[in-house]
Design a protein around this motif. Structure first.
Motif, PDB file in Angstrom:
ATOM      1  N   VAL A  39      -1.095  -1.447   2.277  1.00 53.25           N
ATOM      2  CA  VAL A  39      -0.472  -0.493   1.357  1.00 53.25           C
ATOM      3  C   VAL A  39      -1.425   0.654   1.051  1.00 53.25           C
ATOM      4  O   VAL A  39      -1.020   1.818   0.999  1.00 53.25           O
ATOM      5  N   MET A  40      -2.709   0.332   0.894  1.00 49.59           N
ATOM      6  CA  MET A  40      -3.697   1.396   0.653  1.00 49.59           C
ATOM      7  C   MET A  40      -3.777   2.348   1.839  1.00 49.59           C
ATOM      8  O   MET A  40      -3.874   3.567   1.665  1.00 49.59           O
ATOM      9  N   LYS A  41      -3.696   1.813   3.054  1.00 46.07           N
ATOM     10  CA  LYS A  41      -3.712   2.661   4.250  1.00 46.07           C
ATOM     11  C   LYS A  41      -2.481   3.569   4.291  1.00 46.07           C
ATOM     12  O   LYS A  41      -2.580   4.748   4.610  1.00 46.07           O
ATOM     13  N   ILE A  42      -1.328   3.004   3.955  1.00 44.48           N
ATOM     14  CA  ILE A  42      -0.091   3.801   3.940  1.00 44.48           C
ATOM     15  C   ILE A  42      -0.195   4.906   2.897  1.00 44.48           C
ATOM     16  O   ILE A  42       0.163   6.056   3.158  1.00 44.48           O
ATOM     17  N   ASN A  43      -0.686   4.581   1.717  1.00 41.13           N
ATOM     18  CA  ASN A  43      -0.820   5.583   0.663  1.00 41.13           C
ATOM     19  C   ASN A  43      -1.818   6.672   1.055  1.00 41.13           C
ATOM     20  O   ASN A  43      -1.605   7.853   0.765  1.00 41.13           O
ATOM     21  N   ALA A  44      -2.913   6.272   1.728  1.00 39.11           N
ATOM     22  CA  ALA A  44      -3.890   7.258   2.172  1.00 39.11           C
ATOM     23  C   ALA A  44      -3.277   8.199   3.208  1.00 39.11           C
ATOM     24  O   ALA A  44      -3.483   9.423   3.153  1.00 39.11           O
ATOM     25  N   LEU A  45      -2.515   7.640   4.150  1.00 37.88           N
ATOM     26  CA  LEU A  45      -1.832   8.482   5.135  1.00 37.88           C
ATOM     27  C   LEU A  45      -0.815   9.397   4.468  1.00 37.88           C
ATOM     28  O   LEU A  45      -0.693  10.574   4.827  1.00 37.88           O
ATOM     29  N   GLU A  46      -0.093   8.853   3.517  1.00 37.38           N
ATOM     30  CA  GLU A  46       0.915   9.635   2.793  1.00 37.38           C
ATOM     31  C   GLU A  46       0.284  10.865   2.148  1.00 37.38           C
ATOM     32  O   GLU A  46       0.806  11.983   2.256  1.00 37.38           O
ATOM     33  N   ASN A  47      -0.855  10.677   1.506  1.00 38.11           N
ATOM     34  CA  ASN A  47      -1.528  11.790   0.847  1.00 38.11           C
ATOM     35  C   ASN A  47      -2.199  12.729   1.836  1.00 38.11           C
ATOM     36  O   ASN A  47      -2.163  13.950   1.668  1.00 38.11           O
ATOM     37  N   ALA A  48      -2.805  12.181   2.900  1.00 36.79           N
ATOM     38  CA  ALA A  48      -3.497  13.011   3.887  1.00 36.79           C
ATOM     39  C   ALA A  48      -2.533  13.889   4.677  1.00 36.79           C
ATOM     40  O   ALA A  48      -2.853  15.034   5.002  1.00 36.79           O
ATOM     41  N   LEU A  49      -1.367  13.351   4.970  1.00 39.43           N
ATOM     42  CA  LEU A  49      -0.381  14.086   5.771  1.00 39.43           C
ATOM     43  C   LEU A  49       0.636  14.838   4.922  1.00 39.43           C
ATOM     44  O   LEU A  49       1.536  15.475   5.459  1.00 39.43           O
ATOM     45  N   SER A  50       0.517  14.739   3.613  1.00 33.53           N
ATOM     46  CA  SER A  50       1.459  15.380   2.685  1.00 33.53           C
ATOM     47  C   SER A  50       2.904  14.973   2.966  1.00 33.53           C
ATOM     48  O   SER A  50       3.808  15.807   3.018  1.00 33.53           O
ATOM     49  N   VAL A  51       3.091  13.680   3.140  1.00 35.40           N
ATOM     50  CA  VAL A  51       4.421  13.137   3.367  1.00 35.40           C
ATOM     51  C   VAL A  51       5.007  12.759   2.013  1.00 35.40           C
ATOM     52  O   VAL A  51       4.289  12.338   1.109  1.00 35.40           O
ATOM     53  N   ALA A  52       6.307  12.903   1.867  1.00 38.04           N
ATOM     54  CA  ALA A  52       6.951  12.729   0.562  1.00 38.04           C
ATOM     55  C   ALA A  52       6.960  11.288   0.061  1.00 38.04           C
ATOM     56  O   ALA A  52       6.759  11.036  -1.122  1.00 38.04           O
ATOM     57  N   THR A  53       7.218  10.322   0.945  1.00 35.78           N
ATOM     58  CA  THR A  53       7.372   8.936   0.498  1.00 35.78           C
ATOM     59  C   THR A  53       6.655   7.976   1.436  1.00 35.78           C
ATOM     60  O   THR A  53       6.323   8.318   2.573  1.00 35.78           O
ATOM     61  N   GLN A  54       6.461   6.745   0.968  1.00 35.95           N
ATOM     62  CA  GLN A  54       5.890   5.708   1.823  1.00 35.95           C
ATOM     63  C   GLN A  54       6.813   5.425   2.998  1.00 35.95           C
ATOM     64  O   GLN A  54       6.354   5.221   4.127  1.00 35.95           O
ATOM     65  N   ASP A  55       8.102   5.423   2.754  1.00 32.67           N
ATOM     66  CA  ASP A  55       9.078   5.170   3.805  1.00 32.67           C
ATOM     67  C   ASP A  55       8.948   6.213   4.914  1.00 32.67           C
ATOM     68  O   ASP A  55       8.949   5.882   6.097  1.00 32.67           O
ATOM     69  N   ALA A  56       8.827   7.467   4.530  1.00 31.42           N
ATOM     70  CA  ALA A  56       8.693   8.535   5.518  1.00 31.42           C
ATOM     71  C   ALA A  56       7.368   8.422   6.274  1.00 31.42           C
ATOM     72  O   ALA A  56       7.296   8.707   7.470  1.00 31.42           O
ATOM     73  N   THR A  57       6.319   7.978   5.589  1.00 35.53           N
ATOM     74  CA  THR A  57       5.017   7.799   6.231  1.00 35.53           C
ATOM     75  C   THR A  57       5.093   6.718   7.302  1.00 35.53           C
ATOM     76  O   THR A  57       4.634   6.908   8.431  1.00 35.53           O
TER      77      THR A  57
END
Length: 89
Positions: A39-57
């Motif tokens: 989950v931490m990896k997903i959240n980091a990717l979400e923020n790094a890539l400026s993606v709107a949601t975890q689902d989209a990431t």
């Protein structure tokens, strides 16, 4: 007289507000259990890539993997996906 009072009471009664997100009716959700580290990896990717949601990431990451697999793996993926979609219906 009683019917008139009941009618007035029903008109004056405020609509209940339900807590939580509204149901859109278009999306279907299912729970997936993930380790905290994932989950931490997903959240980091979400923020790094400026993606709107975890689902989209996660969806974007899966699409990148699908674009890099060979033909045999892609065929196996398509068969498994078709099986899971039929099972869901």
């Amino acid at each position: 007289m009683t019917k008139q009072v009941e009618k007035d009471y029903q008109q004056e009664r405020p609509k209940k507000k339900y807590p939580g997100r509204p149901k859109s009716g278009r999306k279907s959700y299912q729970t997936v259990r993930l380790q905290k580290r994932t989950v931490m990896k997903i959240n980091a990717l979400e923020n790094a890539l400026s993606v709107a949601t975890q689902d989209a990431t996660v969806d974007q990451a899966i699409e990148r993997v699908l674009n890099s697999i060979n033909a045999d793996e892609k065929r196996a993926y398509d068969l498994w996906l078709e099986m899971f979609e039929k099972k869901e219906k």
